[in-house]
Motif scaffolding. Structure first.
Motif, PDB file in Angstrom:
ATOM      1  N   PRO A   1       0.821  -1.214   0.000  1.00  0.00           N
ATOM      2  CA  PRO A   1       0.000   0.000   0.000  1.00  0.00           C
ATOM      3  C   PRO A   1       0.852   1.261   0.000  1.00  0.00           C
ATOM      4  O   PRO A   1       2.075   1.210   0.204  1.00  0.00           O
ATOM      5  CB  PRO A   1      -0.805  -0.123   1.300  1.00  0.00           C
ATOM      6  CG  PRO A   1       0.018  -1.011   2.178  1.00  0.00           C
ATOM      7  CD  PRO A   1       0.699  -1.978   1.257  1.00  0.00           C
ATOM      8  N   THR A   2       0.216   2.375  -0.234  1.00  0.00           N
ATOM      9  CA  THR A   2       0.935   3.641  -0.306  1.00  0.00           C
ATOM     10  C   THR A   2       1.618   3.967   1.019  1.00  0.00           C
ATOM     11  O   THR A   2       1.086   3.714   2.100  1.00  0.00           O
ATOM     12  CB  THR A   2      -0.027   4.782  -0.687  1.00  0.00           C
ATOM     13  OG1 THR A   2       0.718   5.985  -0.856  1.00  0.00           O
ATOM     14  CG2 THR A   2      -1.101   4.999   0.356  1.00  0.00           C
ATOM     15  N   GLY A   3       2.818   4.511   0.920  1.00  0.00           N
ATOM     16  CA  GLY A   3       3.518   4.998   2.102  1.00  0.00           C
ATOM     17  C   GLY A   3       4.365   3.996   2.842  1.00  0.00           C
ATOM     18  O   GLY A   3       5.021   4.355   3.831  1.00  0.00           O
ATOM     19  N   VAL A   4       4.414   2.722   2.391  1.00  0.00           N
ATOM     20  CA  VAL A   4       5.173   1.727   3.156  1.00  0.00           C
ATOM     21  C   VAL A   4       6.653   1.669   2.768  1.00  0.00           C
ATOM     22  O   VAL A   4       7.404   0.873   3.311  1.00  0.00           O
ATOM     23  CB  VAL A   4       4.547   0.313   3.038  1.00  0.00           C
ATOM     24  CG1 VAL A   4       3.208   0.258   3.735  1.00  0.00           C
ATOM     25  CG2 VAL A   4       4.444  -0.120   1.594  1.00  0.00           C
ATOM     26  N   GLY A   5       7.063   2.489   1.802  1.00  0.00           N
ATOM     27  CA  GLY A   5       8.486   2.583   1.486  1.00  0.00           C
ATOM     28  C   GLY A   5       8.930   1.857   0.237  1.00  0.00           C
ATOM     29  O   GLY A   5      10.126   1.591   0.063  1.00  0.00           O
ATOM     30  N   LYS A   6       8.001   1.556  -0.649  1.00  0.00           N
ATOM     31  CA  LYS A   6       8.363   0.837  -1.887  1.00  0.00           C
ATOM     32  C   LYS A   6       9.364   1.628  -2.723  1.00  0.00           C
ATOM     33  O   LYS A   6      10.390   1.097  -3.160  1.00  0.00           O
ATOM     34  CB  LYS A   6       7.091   0.584  -2.717  1.00  0.00           C
ATOM     35  CG  LYS A   6       6.020  -0.227  -2.019  1.00  0.00           C
ATOM     36  CD  LYS A   6       4.837  -0.503  -2.926  1.00  0.00           C
ATOM     37  CE  LYS A   6       4.112   0.758  -3.402  1.00  0.00           C
ATOM     38  NZ  LYS A   6       3.511   1.535  -2.311  1.00  0.00           N
ATOM     39  N   SER A   7       9.063   2.896  -2.961  1.00  0.00           N
ATOM     40  CA  SER A   7       9.926   3.734  -3.802  1.00  0.00           C
ATOM     41  C   SER A   7      11.292   3.944  -3.158  1.00  0.00           C
ATOM     42  O   SER A   7      12.312   3.972  -3.850  1.00  0.00           O
ATOM     43  CB  SER A   7       9.258   5.090  -4.063  1.00  0.00           C
ATOM     44  OG  SER A   7       8.035   4.931  -4.732  1.00  0.00           O
ATOM     45  N   PHE A   8      11.304   4.079  -1.839  1.00  0.00           N
ATOM     46  CA  PHE A   8      12.565   4.293  -1.134  1.00  0.00           C
ATOM     47  C   PHE A   8      13.461   3.072  -1.263  1.00  0.00           C
ATOM     48  O   PHE A   8      14.666   3.192  -1.551  1.00  0.00           O
ATOM     49  CB  PHE A   8      12.311   4.605   0.340  1.00  0.00           C
ATOM     50  CG  PHE A   8      13.541   5.053   1.086  1.00  0.00           C
ATOM     51  CD1 PHE A   8      13.857   6.399   1.179  1.00  0.00           C
ATOM     52  CD2 PHE A   8      14.392   4.126   1.681  1.00  0.00           C
ATOM     53  CE1 PHE A   8      15.003   6.814   1.849  1.00  0.00           C
ATOM     54  CE2 PHE A   8      15.537   4.526   2.351  1.00  0.00           C
ATOM     55  CZ  PHE A   8      15.840   5.877   2.441  1.00  0.00           C
TER      56      PHE A   8
ATOM     57  N   ILE B   1       9.130  -8.638  -3.161  1.00  0.00           N
ATOM     58  CA  ILE B   1       9.135  -7.964  -1.854  1.00  0.00           C
ATOM     59  C   ILE B   1       7.715  -7.469  -1.633  1.00  0.00           C
ATOM     60  O   ILE B   1       7.279  -6.505  -2.270  1.00  0.00           O
ATOM     61  CB  ILE B   1      10.138  -6.795  -1.813  1.00  0.00           C
ATOM     62  CG1 ILE B   1      11.561  -7.301  -2.064  1.00  0.00           C
ATOM     63  CG2 ILE B   1      10.056  -6.072  -0.474  1.00  0.00           C
ATOM     64  CD1 ILE B   1      12.613  -6.190  -2.104  1.00  0.00           C
ATOM     65  N   ASN B   2       6.988  -8.160  -0.765  1.00  0.00           N
ATOM     66  CA  ASN B   2       5.583  -7.825  -0.514  1.00  0.00           C
ATOM     67  C   ASN B   2       5.475  -7.124   0.834  1.00  0.00           C
ATOM     68  O   ASN B   2       5.636  -7.755   1.891  1.00  0.00           O
ATOM     69  CB  ASN B   2       4.726  -9.103  -0.529  1.00  0.00           C
ATOM     70  CG  ASN B   2       4.815  -9.837  -1.856  1.00  0.00           C
ATOM     71  OD1 ASN B   2       4.694  -9.225  -2.906  1.00  0.00           O
ATOM     72  ND2 ASN B   2       5.038 -11.140  -1.803  1.00  0.00           N
ATOM     73  N   LEU B   3       5.224  -5.837   0.793  1.00  0.00           N
ATOM     74  CA  LEU B   3       5.150  -5.031   2.010  1.00  0.00           C
ATOM     75  C   LEU B   3       3.704  -4.848   2.458  1.00  0.00           C
ATOM     76  O   LEU B   3       2.775  -4.907   1.655  1.00  0.00           O
ATOM     77  CB  LEU B   3       5.797  -3.666   1.774  1.00  0.00           C
ATOM     78  CG  LEU B   3       7.253  -3.684   1.291  1.00  0.00           C
ATOM     79  CD1 LEU B   3       7.741  -2.264   1.044  1.00  0.00           C
ATOM     80  CD2 LEU B   3       8.149  -4.396   2.283  1.00  0.00           C
ATOM     81  N   ALA B   4       3.531  -4.625   3.747  1.00  0.00           N
ATOM     82  CA  ALA B   4       2.200  -4.404   4.312  1.00  0.00           C
ATOM     83  C   ALA B   4       2.331  -3.407   5.457  1.00  0.00           C
ATOM     84  O   ALA B   4       3.422  -2.885   5.729  1.00  0.00           O
ATOM     85  CB  ALA B   4       1.605  -5.730   4.794  1.00  0.00           C
ATOM     86  N   GLY B   5       1.213  -3.098   6.115  1.00  0.00           N
ATOM     87  CA  GLY B   5       1.262  -2.211   7.273  1.00  0.00           C
ATOM     88  C   GLY B   5       0.839  -0.791   6.969  1.00  0.00           C
ATOM     89  O   GLY B   5       0.409  -0.468   5.860  1.00  0.00           O
ATOM     90  N   GLU B   6       0.992   0.060   7.977  1.00  0.00           N
ATOM     91  CA  GLU B   6       0.574   1.451   7.873  1.00  0.00           C
ATOM     92  C   GLU B   6       1.618   2.284   7.127  1.00  0.00           C
ATOM     93  O   GLU B   6       2.767   1.891   6.998  1.00  0.00           O
ATOM     94  CB  GLU B   6       0.360   2.046   9.272  1.00  0.00           C
ATOM     95  CG  GLU B   6      -0.734   1.367  10.079  1.00  0.00           C
ATOM     96  CD  GLU B   6      -0.887   1.999  11.444  1.00  0.00           C
ATOM     97  OE1 GLU B   6      -0.667   3.227  11.554  1.00  0.00           O
ATOM     98  OE2 GLU B   6      -1.214   1.283  12.397  1.00  0.00           O
ATOM     99  N   SER B   7       1.174   3.452   6.694  1.00  0.00           N
ATOM    100  CA  SER B   7       2.057   4.373   5.996  1.00  0.00           C
ATOM    101  C   SER B   7       3.157   4.857   6.928  1.00  0.00           C
ATOM    102  O   SER B   7       2.887   5.368   8.015  1.00  0.00           O
ATOM    103  CB  SER B   7       1.257   5.568   5.468  1.00  0.00           C
ATOM    104  OG  SER B   7       2.137   6.588   5.033  1.00  0.00           O
ATOM    105  N   MET B   8       4.404   4.698   6.499  1.00  0.00           N
ATOM    106  CA  MET B   8       5.530   5.177   7.290  1.00  0.00           C
ATOM    107  C   MET B   8       5.597   6.697   7.281  1.00  0.00           C
ATOM    108  O   MET B   8       6.037   7.310   8.250  1.00  0.00           O
ATOM    109  CB  MET B   8       6.826   4.574   6.759  1.00  0.00           C
ATOM    110  CG  MET B   8       6.881   3.063   6.911  1.00  0.00           C
ATOM    111  SD  MET B   8       8.448   2.347   6.377  1.00  0.00           S
ATOM    112  CE  MET B   8       9.545   2.939   7.653  1.00  0.00           C
ATOM    113  N   ARG B   9       5.141   7.302   6.190  1.00  0.00           N
ATOM    114  CA  ARG B   9       5.101   8.772   6.139  1.00  0.00           C
ATOM    115  C   ARG B   9       4.137   9.310   7.181  1.00  0.00           C
ATOM    116  O   ARG B   9       4.424  10.309   7.846  1.00  0.00           O
ATOM    117  CB  ARG B   9       4.693   9.237   4.743  1.00  0.00           C
ATOM    118  CG  ARG B   9       5.764   9.078   3.686  1.00  0.00           C
ATOM    119  CD  ARG B   9       5.407   9.827   2.426  1.00  0.00           C
ATOM    120  NE  ARG B   9       4.312   9.211   1.713  1.00  0.00           N
ATOM    121  CZ  ARG B   9       4.454   8.336   0.727  1.00  0.00           C
ATOM    122  NH1 ARG B   9       5.662   7.952   0.365  1.00  0.00           N
ATOM    123  NH2 ARG B   9       3.407   7.837   0.104  1.00  0.00           N
TER     124      ARG B   9
END
Length: 244
Positions: A106-113, A229-237
């Motif tokens: 989801p958005t904000g979990v750091g994929k682009s980073f 790499i499958n990320l989950a959780g709340e937005s880190m931003r």
């Protein structure tokens, strides 16, 4: 004599060697070195200078979204990031093997980073990399078709040993975008690596690509043998903003 030597070094573009030699002359350190040590120090200085200038060129060409590095990745945040996998990928073997990486979540979990950090690491290892927002890249390719520079832009992308396509699947593809993606993936298949970041689960990619035959061809070349790499959780931003 020393000035003439430094002038020749500069004329031969041995800038690191020239700077090191000048520094040794200025502080009289050259007297403390044996001939072998002097040669080794000058060679090391030149190698480091060339490596740094090459890295700067690679980073400028890559146009990364974030000035990220592998050491800045947060492995403590509860988002399902496998540190072991990330560190294995950071040695560049996946690029040498022309393997792909797909980062979902989801958005904000750091994929682009994370993708940018892997891209920076690739440049540090001497690989050519290029980062692009998927939507903006397809818009640029559409404009390039109009002004005749389409194939030139495709060749530039093809030359990159690592291509990062960020935010894939935000919009359904039209025929131009679909065929451009097919050309890009076909050119890179088993030759160069691609990293894709997306909020869209892979099972829904057919819908956003459209035209099942083309979608099948793209998925076959891009997805099936890729590192996931499958990320989950709340937005880190959002978390960082809350802490402030």
């Amino acid at each position: 004599m020393n000035q003439a030597t430094m002038d020749k070094m500069r004329a031969m573009r041995l800038f690191g060697m020239q700077e090191s030699f000048n520094a040794l002359l200025q502080n009289a350190g050259i007297k403390e070195l044996t001939q072998d040590e002097l040669v080794a120090q000058l060679i090391d200085a030149e190698w480091e200078d060339r490596h740094q200038r090459k890295l700067e060129r690679l980073l400028k060409n890559a146009r990364f979204r974030y000035p990220a590095s592998m050491k800045e990745i947060d492995y403590e945040a509860p988002r399902g990031l496998d540190k072991g996998l990330a560190l294995r990928l950071s040695d560049g073997t996946f690029i040498r093997k022309a393997e792909n990486i797909i980062i979902t979540g989801p958005t904000g979990v750091g994929k682009s980073f994370i993708a940018s950090a892997l891209g920076h690491q690739a440049c540090a290892l001497g690989f050519r990399a290029f980062y692009a927002s998927t939507y903006k890249l397809f818009a640029s390719l559409k404009m390039a078709k109009a002004d005749g520079s389409y194939h030139k832009l495709l060749r530039r992308i093809e030359k990159q040993e690592l291509l990062i396509l960020d935010d894939f699947g935000l919009k359904a593809m039209d025929a131009n975008a679909r065929m451009a993606l097919m050309e890009i993936i076909e050119d890179r298949h088993q030759r160069c690596s691609t990293i894709i970041t997306t909020q869209l689960p892979i099972k829904h990619w057919h819908e956003v690509i459209g035209e099942s035959t083309v979608a099948d061809a793209i998925m076959d070349r891009l997805v099936h043998s890729a590192h996931r790499i499958n990320l989950a959780g709340e937005s880190m931003r959002k978390k960082k903003a809350t802490k402030k």
